[in-house]
Every structure is written in structure tokens, then in C-alpha cells.
Design an enzyme around this catalytic site. Structure first.
Site, PDB file in Angstrom:
ATOM      1  N   ILE A 133      -1.196  31.172   1.839  1.00 47.38           N
ATOM      2  CA  ILE A 133      -0.876  32.572   1.485  1.00 47.38           C
ATOM      3  C   ILE A 133      -2.013  33.615   1.998  1.00 47.38           C
ATOM      4  O   ILE A 133      -3.178  33.786   1.316  1.00 47.38           O
ATOM      5  CB  ILE A 133      -0.423  33.014  -0.099  1.00 47.38           C
ATOM      6  CG1 ILE A 133       0.567  31.887  -0.252  1.00 47.38           C
ATOM      7  CG2 ILE A 133      -0.123  34.218  -0.182  1.00 47.38           C
ATOM      8  CD1 ILE A 133       0.962  31.717  -1.738  1.00 47.38           C
ATOM      9  N   HIS A 136      -3.291  37.512   0.531  1.00 49.16           N
ATOM     10  CA  HIS A 136      -3.750  37.806  -0.731  1.00 49.16           C
ATOM     11  C   HIS A 136      -4.888  36.803  -0.687  1.00 49.16           C
ATOM     12  O   HIS A 136      -4.804  35.787  -0.682  1.00 49.16           O
ATOM     13  CB  HIS A 136      -2.930  37.668  -1.954  1.00 49.16           C
ATOM     14  CG  HIS A 136      -3.640  38.291  -3.056  1.00 49.16           C
ATOM     15  ND1 HIS A 136      -2.898  39.166  -3.972  1.00 49.16           N
ATOM     16  CD2 HIS A 136      -4.903  38.180  -3.653  1.00 49.16           C
ATOM     17  CE1 HIS A 136      -3.786  39.479  -5.087  1.00 49.16           C
ATOM     18  NE2 HIS A 136      -4.760  39.075  -4.815  1.00 49.16           N
ATOM     19  N   LEU A 137      -6.176  37.474  -0.691  1.00 46.99           N
ATOM     20  CA  LEU A 137      -7.277  36.594  -0.727  1.00 46.99           C
ATOM     21  C   LEU A 137      -7.651  35.761  -1.939  1.00 46.99           C
ATOM     22  O   LEU A 137      -7.268  36.355  -2.813  1.00 46.99           O
ATOM     23  CB  LEU A 137      -8.708  37.601  -0.735  1.00 46.99           C
ATOM     24  CG  LEU A 137     -10.005  36.986  -0.705  1.00 46.99           C
ATOM     25  CD1 LEU A 137     -10.407  36.705   0.682  1.00 46.99           C
ATOM     26  CD2 LEU A 137     -10.834  38.172  -1.044  1.00 46.99           C
ATOM     27  N   HIS A 138      -8.030  34.651  -1.801  1.00 48.34           N
ATOM     28  CA  HIS A 138      -8.299  33.565  -2.772  1.00 48.34           C
ATOM     29  C   HIS A 138      -9.202  32.462  -2.491  1.00 48.34           C
ATOM     30  O   HIS A 138      -9.256  32.221  -1.428  1.00 48.34           O
ATOM     31  CB  HIS A 138      -6.769  33.060  -3.243  1.00 48.34           C
ATOM     32  CG  HIS A 138      -6.097  32.167  -2.242  1.00 48.34           C
ATOM     33  ND1 HIS A 138      -5.287  33.011  -1.515  1.00 48.34           N
ATOM     34  CD2 HIS A 138      -6.100  30.979  -1.968  1.00 48.34           C
ATOM     35  CE1 HIS A 138      -4.654  31.968  -0.460  1.00 48.34           C
ATOM     36  NE2 HIS A 138      -5.027  30.983  -0.824  1.00 48.34           N
ATOM     37  N   GLN A 139      -9.966  32.361  -3.444  1.00 48.71           N
ATOM     38  CA  GLN A 139     -10.910  31.131  -3.262  1.00 48.71           C
ATOM     39  C   GLN A 139     -10.707  29.811  -3.764  1.00 48.71           C
ATOM     40  O   GLN A 139     -10.430  29.787  -5.156  1.00 48.71           O
ATOM     41  CB  GLN A 139     -12.592  31.735  -3.761  1.00 48.71           C
ATOM     42  CG  GLN A 139     -13.359  30.648  -3.557  1.00 48.71           C
ATOM     43  CD  GLN A 139     -14.948  31.169  -3.693  1.00 48.71           C
ATOM     44  OE1 GLN A 139     -15.201  31.685  -2.715  1.00 48.71           O
ATOM     45  NE2 GLN A 139     -15.294  31.133  -4.748  1.00 48.71           N
TER      46      GLN A 139
END
Length: 178
Positions: A133, A136-139
Site C-alpha cells: 500500500i 500511506h507511509l508505514h514502517q
């Protein structure tokens, strides 16, 4: 000539193979849940739900921690800013610090709950870099144990996960508060 059974009769017939059926993963493999516009973003909608329903483990001021719906290993967490953005340089200094702090806390909690011996931590920026995805930034925080990976992901495109997401979320959320 021997009589041939219909293929319908073969389902569930014992043989030498053990099968791990994971039909729920077809949604991920086929990309059926990939959002096409910000209104469908799962990282924007998860924090609007009740924690257990949204698989949210912990909330900060600028970011939150959530279970990965398609985990690589048990306890696989994501740290996401609340703000809908896709590029790391667009984070504010406050968001950057809180994402780092939540990541550190998540590692401590996972170690306490499951005895993880190591971690893979990182972000895939853009689809070309492997982001499932990208909007949307996600770690990712992926717990690892000696010998935890086997041939299933390579041969069968399947991961054996011994713990349900809701159960893992409950354990991690409870330990977060300790």
C-alpha cells in the site's frame, strides 16, 4: 478399466500430504484490497475503529501501531502516521520522532511477549520498491527467531502462522500498557 472418482470426492481424502490451506491470502495475492483512492486507505480507517476491531495495538499523538493484516511472522507490526502521506521526507519532525519511539517500544514489547531474537525493520517506499500500500507511509517491524522461516514461502507462497491476529493484538496491547 478402474472406475475414476469425480474430483469432488477427492477433497479431504487422506493421502501422504499435509495441506495448509490459506485461501484468505488470495485477497492479498490478487491485490483485491489495494486501495485506489485515499478514502479506501486501510491505514486511515484503522485508527477510526475500536482498537480490537482495527487491530490497533497502541496509539500515539502523531502515529499508531497496528497488526499487519498479512503478516510475515507472528507479531508483525506496522507503525503508521495518522496523516495520509506516502513519502518519508514529508513527515514532520514530531511524526518522525514518534514513529522512531513507537518502533523502539514495539521491539521491547515483542521481545517481552514472544522472545523475538531479532527484527527486520523498514519501509518500502513506492510500489516499485515493494510497498503493498504505497499511498500511506508505514514502517514494518517483523519479529524473527532462529529457524523461523522454512520452504513454505518459497515453494507454496504460504506462511505458517501459529497465532491468530486478534490473539497477537490482545497480547501485545496488554503488554504495551505494562
Amino acid at each position: 478399466m478402474p472406475e475414476v472418482e469425480s474430483t469432488d470426492a477427492l477433497a479431504g481424502v487422506p493421502d501422504a500430504f499435509q495441506r495448509l490451506w490459506t485461501p484468505h491470502r488470495m485477497v492479498y495475492i490478487q491485490g483485491d484490497l489495494k486501495p485506489t483512492h485515499p478514502g479506501e486507505c486501510p491505514f486511515c480507517s484503522a485508527p477510526r475503529r475500536e482498537d480490537a476491531d482495527g487491530l490497533v495495538v497502541a496509539r500515539g499523538t502523531y502515529a499508531y501501531v497496528v497488526m499487519n493484516l498479512f503478516p510475515y511472522s507472528p507479531g508483525h507490526l506496522l507503525v503508521c502516521p495518522y496523516r495520509h502521506l506516502s513519502d518519508y521526507p514529508d513527515l514532520t519532525p514530531e511524526e518522525t520522532v514518534e514513529i522512531a519511539q513507537l518502533t523502539q517500544r514495539a521491539m521491547r514489547v515483542i521481545r517481552r511477549v514472544s522472545g523475538a531474537q531479532g527484527f527486520n525493520i523498514g519501509m518500502n517506499m513506492g510500489e516499485v520498491a515493494g510497498a503493498g500500500i504505497a499511498m500511506h507511509l508505514h514502517q514494518h517491524i517483523v519479529p524473527r527467531w532462529t529457524g523461523d522461516m522454512n520452504f513454505l514461502p518459497i515453494v507454496a507462497r504460504t506462511r505458517a502462522l501459529p497465532q491468530l491476529l486478534g490473539d497477537a493484538r490482545d497480547l501485545l496491547a496488554a503488554a504495551w500498557e505494562e
